[in-house]
Design a protein around this motif. Structure first.
Motif, PDB file in Angstrom:
ATOM      1  N   ARG A  25     -54.207 -50.773 -70.256  1.00 58.93           N
ATOM      2  CA  ARG A  25     -53.427 -50.135 -71.084  1.00 58.93           C
ATOM      3  C   ARG A  25     -54.148 -49.425 -72.251  1.00 58.93           C
ATOM      4  O   ARG A  25     -53.017 -48.189 -72.307  1.00 58.93           O
ATOM      5  CB  ARG A  25     -52.744 -51.582 -72.109  1.00 58.93           C
ATOM      6  N   GLN A  26     -55.275 -49.452 -72.546  1.00 56.32           N
ATOM      7  CA  GLN A  26     -56.166 -47.563 -72.651  1.00 56.32           C
ATOM      8  C   GLN A  26     -55.333 -46.825 -72.024  1.00 56.32           C
ATOM      9  O   GLN A  26     -55.293 -45.464 -72.601  1.00 56.32           O
ATOM     10  CB  GLN A  26     -57.526 -48.080 -73.429  1.00 56.32           C
TER      11      GLN A  26
ATOM     12  N   PRO B  46     -47.007 -38.094 -66.938  1.00 54.89           N
ATOM     13  CA  PRO B  46     -48.050 -37.758 -66.622  1.00 54.89           C
ATOM     14  C   PRO B  46     -48.999 -37.302 -66.138  1.00 54.89           C
ATOM     15  O   PRO B  46     -48.695 -36.264 -66.199  1.00 54.89           O
ATOM     16  CB  PRO B  46     -48.244 -39.493 -65.505  1.00 54.89           C
ATOM     17  N   SER B  47     -50.087 -36.750 -66.771  1.00 52.04           N
ATOM     18  CA  SER B  47     -51.288 -35.938 -65.951  1.00 52.04           C
ATOM     19  C   SER B  47     -51.784 -36.619 -64.741  1.00 52.04           C
ATOM     20  O   SER B  47     -51.821 -37.199 -65.154  1.00 52.04           O
ATOM     21  CB  SER B  47     -52.980 -35.334 -67.241  1.00 52.04           C
TER      22      SER B  47
ATOM     23  N   ILE C 199     -51.414 -41.277 -69.822  1.00 46.71           N
ATOM     24  CA  ILE C 199     -50.054 -40.344 -70.527  1.00 46.71           C
ATOM     25  C   ILE C 199     -49.893 -40.274 -71.734  1.00 46.71           C
ATOM     26  O   ILE C 199     -48.967 -41.416 -72.450  1.00 46.71           O
ATOM     27  CB  ILE C 199     -48.212 -42.208 -69.984  1.00 46.71           C
ATOM     28  N   PRO C 200     -49.758 -39.184 -72.499  1.00 49.48           N
ATOM     29  CA  PRO C 200     -49.534 -39.237 -73.982  1.00 49.48           C
ATOM     30  C   PRO C 200     -48.620 -39.151 -74.512  1.00 49.48           C
ATOM     31  O   PRO C 200     -48.489 -39.760 -75.524  1.00 49.48           O
ATOM     32  CB  PRO C 200     -50.313 -37.805 -73.913  1.00 49.48           C
ATOM     33  N   ASP C 201     -47.512 -39.266 -73.993  1.00 52.73           N
ATOM     34  CA  ASP C 201     -46.191 -39.197 -74.383  1.00 52.73           C
ATOM     35  C   ASP C 201     -45.855 -40.750 -73.877  1.00 52.73           C
ATOM     36  O   ASP C 201     -44.714 -41.398 -73.429  1.00 52.73           O
ATOM     37  CB  ASP C 201     -45.021 -38.634 -73.842  1.00 52.73           C
TER      38      ASP C 201
ATOM     39  N   GLY D  90     -48.203 -33.755 -64.747  1.00 56.37           N
ATOM     40  CA  GLY D  90     -47.605 -33.034 -65.564  1.00 56.37           C
ATOM     41  C   GLY D  90     -46.126 -32.693 -65.526  1.00 56.37           C
ATOM     42  O   GLY D  90     -45.093 -32.870 -66.683  1.00 56.37           O
ATOM     43  N   LYS D  91     -45.363 -32.945 -64.430  1.00 54.19           N
ATOM     44  CA  LYS D  91     -43.682 -33.561 -64.855  1.00 54.19           C
ATOM     45  C   LYS D  91     -43.526 -34.426 -64.880  1.00 54.19           C
ATOM     46  O   LYS D  91     -44.193 -36.061 -65.019  1.00 54.19           O
ATOM     47  CB  LYS D  91     -43.508 -32.958 -62.834  1.00 54.19           C
ATOM     48  N   ARG D  92     -42.254 -34.380 -66.081  1.00 51.77           N
ATOM     49  CA  ARG D  92     -41.490 -35.902 -66.745  1.00 51.77           C
ATOM     50  C   ARG D  92     -40.101 -36.015 -65.362  1.00 51.77           C
ATOM     51  O   ARG D  92     -39.972 -35.692 -64.858  1.00 51.77           O
ATOM     52  CB  ARG D  92     -40.428 -34.968 -67.489  1.00 51.77           C
TER      53      ARG D  92
END
Length: 153
Positions: free
Chosen positions: A72-73, A106-107, A79-81, A117-119
């Motif tokens: 989870r971490q 996701p990066s 995935i910062p958002d 980095g695409k949504r």
């Protein structure tokens, strides 16, 4: 009046889902699961053990609490958002079934796909078995085809 409406609601659910038991325990399990999602969303790692058993298994593999916490971490690092949003939640005496909707950025690679980095938006269908009020087993299926259709139209 409210209690009668609750009893009527439980009878209606029992008619729709024959063989399933619906009770106040189910409401309690739903509340525990909702609190678990809030714990994840706020990244309150010190509280995760209140919701996840030491011997937790994920998709048939015993990964233990430390493995579950680490996974989870890692998700939040890459995935910062990331935000867990339950769109459908059903509970019975010992299990929770949930549809989680994600709209994330996701990066790098995600599920082996070059997201970079695409949504993307997709759903996860997850099933949780609880023991003593904690998640002991998780089965999870992500809609990878939905992600692929956004990356490779």
């Amino acid at each position: 009046m409210r209690l009668r409406n609750r009893k009527q609601h439980l009878r209606q659910r029992a008619a729709i889902f024959p063989g399933r038991k619906f009770s106040m325990q189910n409401k309690k399990l739903s509340a525990i699961y909702s609190a678990y999602l809030a714990c994840l969303n706020h990244q309150e790692w010190e509280n995760l053990g209140n919701y996840v058993a030491d011997h937790v298994a994920y998709n048939g593999h015993c990964i233990g609490y430390a493995g579950y916490l680490h996974a989870r971490q890692d998700e939040f690092r890459t995935i910062p958002d990331l935000h867990f949003s339950a769109q459908l939640l059903i509970a019975d005496e010992a299990m929770v079934a949930c549809r989680l909707d994600f709209n994330i950025t996701p990066s790098g690679d995600f599920l082996g796909l070059p997201v970079n980095g695409k949504r993307i938006s997709f759903a996860e269908h997850a099933f949780y078995e609880f023991e003593n009020g904690k998640i002991a087993k998780v089965w999870s299926v992500l809609d990878q085809a939905a992600i692929e259709s956004q990356l490779f139209p």
